[in-house]
Design a protein around this motif. Structure first.
Motif, PDB file in Angstrom:
ATOM      1  N   LEU A  39      -7.117  10.099   7.242  1.00  0.00           N
ATOM      2  CA  LEU A  39      -8.064   9.006   7.412  1.00  0.00           C
ATOM      3  C   LEU A  39      -7.435   7.841   8.157  1.00  0.00           C
ATOM      4  N   SER A  40      -8.322   6.960   8.667  1.00  0.00           N
ATOM      5  CA  SER A  40      -7.870   5.796   9.433  1.00  0.00           C
ATOM      6  C   SER A  40      -7.573   4.643   8.472  1.00  0.00           C
ATOM      7  N   ILE A  41      -6.432   4.714   7.814  1.00  0.00           N
ATOM      8  CA  ILE A  41      -6.005   3.685   6.875  1.00  0.00           C
ATOM      9  C   ILE A  41      -5.019   2.758   7.581  1.00  0.00           C
ATOM     10  N   GLY A  42      -5.219   1.434   7.467  1.00  0.00           N
ATOM     11  CA  GLY A  42      -4.330   0.481   8.109  1.00  0.00           C
ATOM     12  C   GLY A  42      -3.373  -0.200   7.154  1.00  0.00           C
ATOM     13  N   ARG A  43      -3.713  -0.213   5.862  1.00  0.00           N
ATOM     14  CA  ARG A  43      -2.857  -0.901   4.889  1.00  0.00           C
ATOM     15  C   ARG A  43      -2.919  -0.142   3.562  1.00  0.00           C
ATOM     16  N   ILE A  44      -1.788  -0.119   2.887  1.00  0.00           N
ATOM     17  CA  ILE A  44      -1.786   0.409   1.523  1.00  0.00           C
ATOM     18  C   ILE A  44      -1.325  -0.710   0.598  1.00  0.00           C
ATOM     19  N   LYS A  45      -1.971  -0.797  -0.573  1.00  0.00           N
ATOM     20  CA  LYS A  45      -1.666  -1.845  -1.538  1.00  0.00           C
ATOM     21  C   LYS A  45      -1.030  -1.197  -2.767  1.00  0.00           C
ATOM     22  N   VAL A  46       0.196  -1.589  -3.051  1.00  0.00           N
ATOM     23  CA  VAL A  46       0.932  -1.021  -4.184  1.00  0.00           C
ATOM     24  C   VAL A  46       0.349  -1.588  -5.474  1.00  0.00           C
ATOM     25  N   ASP A  47      -0.039  -0.719  -6.375  1.00  0.00           N
ATOM     26  CA  ASP A  47      -0.702  -1.141  -7.604  1.00  0.00           C
ATOM     27  C   ASP A  47       0.224  -2.025  -8.448  1.00  0.00           C
ATOM     28  N   ARG A  48      -0.373  -3.024  -9.095  1.00  0.00           N
ATOM     29  CA  ARG A  48       0.392  -3.995  -9.874  1.00  0.00           C
ATOM     30  C   ARG A  48       1.135  -3.353 -11.044  1.00  0.00           C
ATOM     31  N   SER A  49       0.687  -2.171 -11.501  1.00  0.00           N
ATOM     32  CA  SER A  49       1.373  -1.523 -12.622  1.00  0.00           C
ATOM     33  C   SER A  49       2.806  -1.153 -12.256  1.00  0.00           C
ATOM     34  N   PHE A  50       3.067  -0.871 -10.967  1.00  0.00           N
ATOM     35  CA  PHE A  50       4.426  -0.574 -10.535  1.00  0.00           C
ATOM     36  C   PHE A  50       5.230  -1.860 -10.337  1.00  0.00           C
ATOM     37  N   ILE A  51       4.550  -2.917  -9.849  1.00  0.00           N
ATOM     38  CA  ILE A  51       5.255  -4.164  -9.562  1.00  0.00           C
ATOM     39  C   ILE A  51       5.717  -4.829 -10.858  1.00  0.00           C
ATOM     40  N   GLU A  52       4.942  -4.708 -11.933  1.00  0.00           N
ATOM     41  CA  GLU A  52       5.288  -5.357 -13.198  1.00  0.00           C
ATOM     42  C   GLU A  52       6.669  -4.945 -13.695  1.00  0.00           C
ATOM     43  N   GLN A  53       7.053  -3.695 -13.469  1.00  0.00           N
ATOM     44  CA  GLN A  53       8.314  -3.180 -14.005  1.00  0.00           C
ATOM     45  C   GLN A  53       9.335  -2.873 -12.923  1.00  0.00           C
ATOM     46  N   VAL A  54       9.117  -3.387 -11.716  1.00  0.00           N
ATOM     47  CA  VAL A  54       9.995  -3.009 -10.611  1.00  0.00           C
ATOM     48  C   VAL A  54      11.418  -3.507 -10.818  1.00  0.00           C
ATOM     49  N   GLU A  55      11.592  -4.587 -11.611  1.00  0.00           N
ATOM     50  CA  GLU A  55      12.934  -5.110 -11.843  1.00  0.00           C
ATOM     51  C   GLU A  55      13.641  -4.422 -13.008  1.00  0.00           C
ATOM     52  N   THR A  56      12.894  -3.780 -13.875  1.00  0.00           N
ATOM     53  CA  THR A  56      13.485  -3.217 -15.096  1.00  0.00           C
ATOM     54  C   THR A  56      13.408  -1.709 -15.180  1.00  0.00           C
ATOM     55  N   SER A  57      12.522  -1.105 -14.433  1.00  0.00           N
ATOM     56  CA  SER A  57      12.324   0.346 -14.533  1.00  0.00           C
ATOM     57  C   SER A  57      12.811   1.042 -13.261  1.00  0.00           C
ATOM     58  N   PRO A  58      13.850   1.874 -13.354  1.00  0.00           N
ATOM     59  CA  PRO A  58      14.303   2.625 -12.165  1.00  0.00           C
ATOM     60  C   PRO A  58      13.200   3.508 -11.590  1.00  0.00           C
ATOM     61  N   GLN A  59      12.319   4.025 -12.469  1.00  0.00           N
ATOM     62  CA  GLN A  59      11.248   4.877 -11.968  1.00  0.00           C
ATOM     63  C   GLN A  59      10.266   4.077 -11.126  1.00  0.00           C
ATOM     64  N   SER A  60       9.870   2.892 -11.617  1.00  0.00           N
ATOM     65  CA  SER A  60       8.947   2.058 -10.848  1.00  0.00           C
ATOM     66  C   SER A  60       9.576   1.635  -9.524  1.00  0.00           C
ATOM     67  N   LEU A  61      10.862   1.273  -9.545  1.00  0.00           N
ATOM     68  CA  LEU A  61      11.540   0.877  -8.310  1.00  0.00           C
ATOM     69  C   LEU A  61      11.574   2.025  -7.319  1.00  0.00           C
ATOM     70  N   ALA A  62      11.834   3.237  -7.813  1.00  0.00           N
ATOM     71  CA  ALA A  62      11.880   4.395  -6.917  1.00  0.00           C
ATOM     72  C   ALA A  62      10.518   4.641  -6.283  1.00  0.00           C
ATOM     73  N   ILE A  63       9.449   4.495  -7.070  1.00  0.00           N
ATOM     74  CA  ILE A  63       8.097   4.713  -6.537  1.00  0.00           C
ATOM     75  C   ILE A  63       7.773   3.651  -5.494  1.00  0.00           C
ATOM     76  N   VAL A  64       8.104   2.387  -5.801  1.00  0.00           N
ATOM     77  CA  VAL A  64       7.823   1.305  -4.851  1.00  0.00           C
ATOM     78  C   VAL A  64       8.593   1.521  -3.555  1.00  0.00           C
ATOM     79  N   ARG A  65       9.861   1.896  -3.668  1.00  0.00           N
ATOM     80  CA  ARG A  65      10.646   2.169  -2.458  1.00  0.00           C
ATOM     81  C   ARG A  65      10.016   3.285  -1.630  1.00  0.00           C
ATOM     82  N   ALA A  66       9.561   4.339  -2.313  1.00  0.00           N
ATOM     83  CA  ALA A  66       8.965   5.464  -1.604  1.00  0.00           C
ATOM     84  C   ALA A  66       7.690   5.038  -0.874  1.00  0.00           C
ATOM     85  N   ILE A  67       6.866   4.221  -1.534  1.00  0.00           N
ATOM     86  CA  ILE A  67       5.614   3.781  -0.907  1.00  0.00           C
ATOM     87  C   ILE A  67       5.903   2.885   0.292  1.00  0.00           C
TER      88      ILE A  67
END
Length: 767
Positions: A683-711
């Protein structure tokens, strides 16, 4: 077609008994078939017993013959040993020295070689003194210095009360390495004191070659087993050096030596197959010859013999069935017409399910059974978003959808359950005999999942799903009307709580229904009285901190309730259809506000899945742009992955139109669904928005950080802008900026504000 009792009808139902004829005809046919089956079973049983007995006799005869031949081999060794022992006795040998003088001569060596020269199965004969030292050896001269005092045969014979003869288990010969079976006999002086022994060695392979010459079939096996369970020889598959596991030996000894001539050997005795075996002892030795065949091989042989009988019996039974069917066929048509006419008056012609009349009759009969004490569960279904399908795609599409979903309901019912279409998009299901609401709820969840599978209508991929209200009889009502009323209340609660769920009736639901209906009325009033307004939350560039745009957020201020949470009123607006004019208003207001901002700032607007039905979304967007004069490149529309999942090809076509116009499409809540990566590819997608559920734990959860990095990495690789939602701490901002996220949004960077506040922020950022 389905009858009022909920079962699908056809020729087999309307013709009476299973043979489509009178009961007596079915009984006669069943009796004849029973006789054929009984006779065939008796013949097969006798054939099986006779075949098994014949095979057992073959194995027994062979075991006797092989036992005699095995005994002769050991007797040949025994004769040589007896000759030497007699020689010692005749010379009145009393001491080790005397035995050494008598037995360590080359003459004795030559005598031993001469005696075994004509017996190829004898590997060697050895004379051993009371210390275990070799005195003479038929294989070598001079005699090598070898001591065998640690061997089992020596240990068994050296004691005063030990046996005169010992048969060893297979062991490797210390000179040649050949696996050998030893027959040992003791020397003793006149007082019975142990002087030594004479040892006869036979190669294990001799017996296995000898047994290998016997043809027993694919799974046949011959084994030589000692009385303590030790396996001395076997064919096929050499026994080798047997295991020392005493438990295995004890089990083998008990099985082989404790049951007589014929026995059943469980898997693990001789090999991994269960076997039928004939056992015959070897004369004067603690040995037995076991001749066996696998139970599986015997079964195969018996089935080969029995199959022709079974096939013939099956053909005869089929003939009986066909004849009975032919005799009863003319009765089928007459009964079919009568049953069909009765059923047609109680059938919903669109779906084939029972209609409201049939449902009421069946439900009333169920309530009257046993004085109304018969337990059952009533499920009241309402399809989600069906009105929107009718409004946007037309009634033909709605009819197609109803037919498909009715068929799914039918396939999920048990033989005693029944369902009906009560009208419109409302269905009912009765689960007979269900006494616990947990059981009814579990079925309701399975039904919801079954109806959630997409329905394809033309280019449209529609996921309707359903909401379900549940009542239990007799707990929740004594009559049809009361049960349906309470089921409707439970259904209303299910739709209120978010659709696609099931709820069981409780007394407080009447109050909740009133509140829900008040919310619907208040929403209509809010629309008429313009109680809705927009707030704008800034979206900033991560590196520079400059505002890049604003997201328009819908809010409702009720005169008595105050600010109403969007999650409370937007689902109701979607259900009632208010979301269509409300969504158009949001687009128009947001685009008009953005025209006052600097030209490099964009506005982001969320679109509801309902707006995509019937291409309504593109018409509303085009109208908002034309009325405001905003450049299409400054508008960004946000959609959730659930919109793509539920609306299918129509959404894809609309997104392509947006792309052609230069409008950016943002995929919201990215990473929380099932198919986001596939959408980015197609599809013609121009932007992706990372869900806040990942951002909330990005500093404390290695799993959330890994997902955010991948996105973020995925967005960078595909050339997409990436916005992180819900940024609330400085640590989150720094981390996301370092990782390369292009845009940030959250309370740390700016709370939602009015259009005037947005204008001030935009101008201040540009300056």
């Amino acid at each position: 077609m389905e009858t009022p009792n909920g079962r699908e009808t056809g020729p087999q139902d309307v013709a009476g008994p299973a043979l489509h004829g009178p009961l007596w005809l079915a009984l006669i046919a069943a009796a004849l078939i029973g006789c054929v089956i009984a006779a065939t079973s008796l013949l097969v049983t006798n054939l099986w017993d006779d075949g098994t007995a014949d095979r057992a006799r073959e194995l027994e005869n062979l075991a006797v013959t092989l036992s005699e031949q095995t005994a002769r081999a050991f007797q040949s060794v025994g004769l040589i040993q007896d000759d030497l022992i007699t020689h010692v006795r005749e010379r009145d040998i009393e001491t080790r020295a005397q035995l050494t003088d008598a037995m360590s001569t080359e003459d004795v060596h030559s005598r031993l070689r001469e005696k075994i020269s004509g017996l190829p199965f004898i590997d060697a004969v050895t004379v051993i003194d009371q210390t275990g030292q070799l005195l003479n050896f038929s294989r070598y001269w001079p005699i090598p210095k070898v001591n065998v005092s640690d061997r089992d045969y020596f240990l068994a014979l050296e004691g005063m009360k030990g046996p005169d003869i010992f048969l060893s288990e297979p062991v490797p010969n210390r000179g040649s390495g050949t696996v050998t079976i030893y027959l040992a006999k003791r020397f003793a002086n006149s007082s019975g004191r142990f002087l030594g022994l004479v040892l006869g060695a036979m190669e294990q392979s001799y017996f296995e070659r000898f047994y290998g010459g016997i043809r027993l079939g694919h799974d046949g096996m011959i084994a030589l087993i000692r009385s303590d369970g030790a396996l001395l020889a076997r064919h096929p598959g050499s026994a080798g050096v047997p295991p020392r596991d005493s438990a295995v030996r004890a089990r083998t000894a008990a099985t082989v030596f404790g049951t007589g001539q014929m026995t059943q050997l469980p898997a693990g005795t001789l090999d991994e197959k269960a076997r039928i075996a004939a056992v015959h002892p070897v004369s004067d030795l603690p040995l037995a010859v076991v001749v066996s065949d696998s139970v599986a091989a015997l079964d195969v042989l018996m089935w080969q013999r029995a199959t022709p009988l079974i096939v013939a019996a099956g053909l005869l039974c089929l003939t009986i069935v066909l004849v009975a069917w032919g005799l009863g066929r003319h009765l089928r048509d007459e009964r079919a017409f009568a049953v069909t006419q009765h059923a047609m008056a109680r059938i919903d012609m669109l779906t084939g399910l029972p209609n409201r009349l049939a449902f009421a009759e069946r439900l009333s009969a169920l309530l009257n059974a046993r004085g109304g004490a018969t337990p059952f569960a009533l499920l009241y279904l309402d399809l989600d978003y069906f009105k929107a399908v009718n409004d946007t795609l037309g009634h033909d599409a709605g009819d197609t959808m109803l037919t498909e979903l009715a068929e799914r309901i039918r396939t999920m019912l048990g033989p005693d359950d029944f369902s009906a279409r009560l009208g419109g998009d409302e269905f009912a299901v009765v689960l007979a005999g269900v006494t616990h609401e947990a059981e009814a709820t579990e079925f309701a969840h399975r039904l919801i999942e079954g109806l959630r599978t997409p329905v394809h209508i033309g280019l449209h991929r529609i996921i309707s799903g359903c909401s379900i209200g549940i009542v239990m009889s007799p707990r929740d009502g004594a009559g049809v009307a009361e049960l349906l009323k309470n089921a409707d209340l439970a259904l209303y609660r299910a739709k209120t709580d978010g659709r696609g769920i099931a709820r069981v009736f409780v007394e407080e639901m009447e109050r909740l229904v009133r509140e829900r209906r008040e919310m619907e009325v208040d929403l209509q009033t809010a629309w008429r009285e313009r109680q809705f307004f927009l707030l704008y939350q800034p979206i900033v560039e991560a590196e520079s901190g400059r505002i890049a745009g604003f997201e328009a957020l819908l809010r409702w201020r009720h005169p008595e309730r105050g600010l109403v949470n969007p999650t409370s009123f937007i689902p109701i607006a979607e259900e009632t259809g208010l979301i269509l004019p409300l969504g158009a208003w949001v687009l128009t207001e947001a685009c008009a506000a953005a025209t006052a901002w600097p030209d490099d700032l964009f506005v982001s607007v969320n679109l509801s899945p309902i707006q995509f039905r019937g291409a309504e979304a593109f018409r509303q967007v085009r109208s908002a742009l034309e009325s405001s004069g905003l450049a299409p490149s400054r508008l960004e529309v946000e959609i959730t992955e659930s919109t793509l999942l539920h609306e299918g090809p129509m959404v894809r076509a609309t997104l392509e139109q947006f792309s052609e116009e230069g409008i950016t499409v943002a995929l919201d809540d990215f990473g929380t669904g099932y198919s986001s990566l596939g959408y980015l590819r197609t599809l013609s997608i121009g932007r992706i928005k990372v869900d806040r559920s990942f951002i909330e734990q990005v500093e404390t959860s290695p799993q959330s950080l890994a997902i955010v990095r991948a996105i973020i990495g995925l967005a960078r690789t595909l050339g997409l802008r990436c916005t992180a939602e819900g940024v609330e701490t400085e640590g989150q901002r720094r981390l996301l900026t370092t990782e390369g996220c292009s845009h940030l949004q959250g309370y740390l960077l700016g709370r939602p504000g009015s259009a005037e506040e947005a204008l001030r922020r935009a101008c201040a950022s540009a300056a």
